[in-house]
Design a protein around this motif. Structure first.
Motif: not given
Length: 126
Positions: A112-126
């Motif tokens: 679950d930590a891996k999934k959450l981190v992967k998602w967090i890394l997609t949140l960078a402002p464009k």
């Protein structure tokens, strides 16, 4: 295929992708809430901490921005989530009120930590 059909097809695919992303967002927010992550972290940059003080931990958009494009960021951040961070090596010093990330192996499973981190890394402002 004519241009109108292509446009309609692309619009339909974009709508499906947006709905899928929204579902992933809601799943990850629920996982973060259940795991206690949102106690210290906000999702959006600029969100104040308790009582208007500096936030306890960095906002995930800030984390995503700081690690954007860095090789191994997901592995490193997953380790930080599970094992905690070193308060003497924090690059968030003077930006957040927390000294270090505590270990969270008891609150979240590694998968679950891996999934959450992967998602967090997609949140960078464009």
């Amino acid at each position: 295929m004519n241009a109108l059909r292509k446009t309609a097809l692309l619009a339909g695919l974009a709508l499906v992708a947006t709905a899928a992303n929204a579902a992933v967002d809601e799943d990850m927010k629920a996982l973060a809430s259940k795991s206690g992550c949102l106690t210290c972290h906000a999702i959006e940059s600029g969100t104040p901490g308790p009582n208007g003080m500096a936030p306890i931990g960095p906002a995930w958009q800030d984390v995503a921005k700081a690690y954007k494009g860095k090789p191994g960021a997901d592995t490193f951040l997953t380790r930080v989530v599970l094992e905690g961070s070193n308060p003497y090596g924090s690059h968030w010093k003077d930006k957040v009120s927390g000294l270090a990330m505590p270990p969270n192996k008891v609150a979240i499973k590694e998968a679950d930590a891996k999934k959450l981190v992967k998602w967090i890394l997609t949140l960078a402002p464009k």
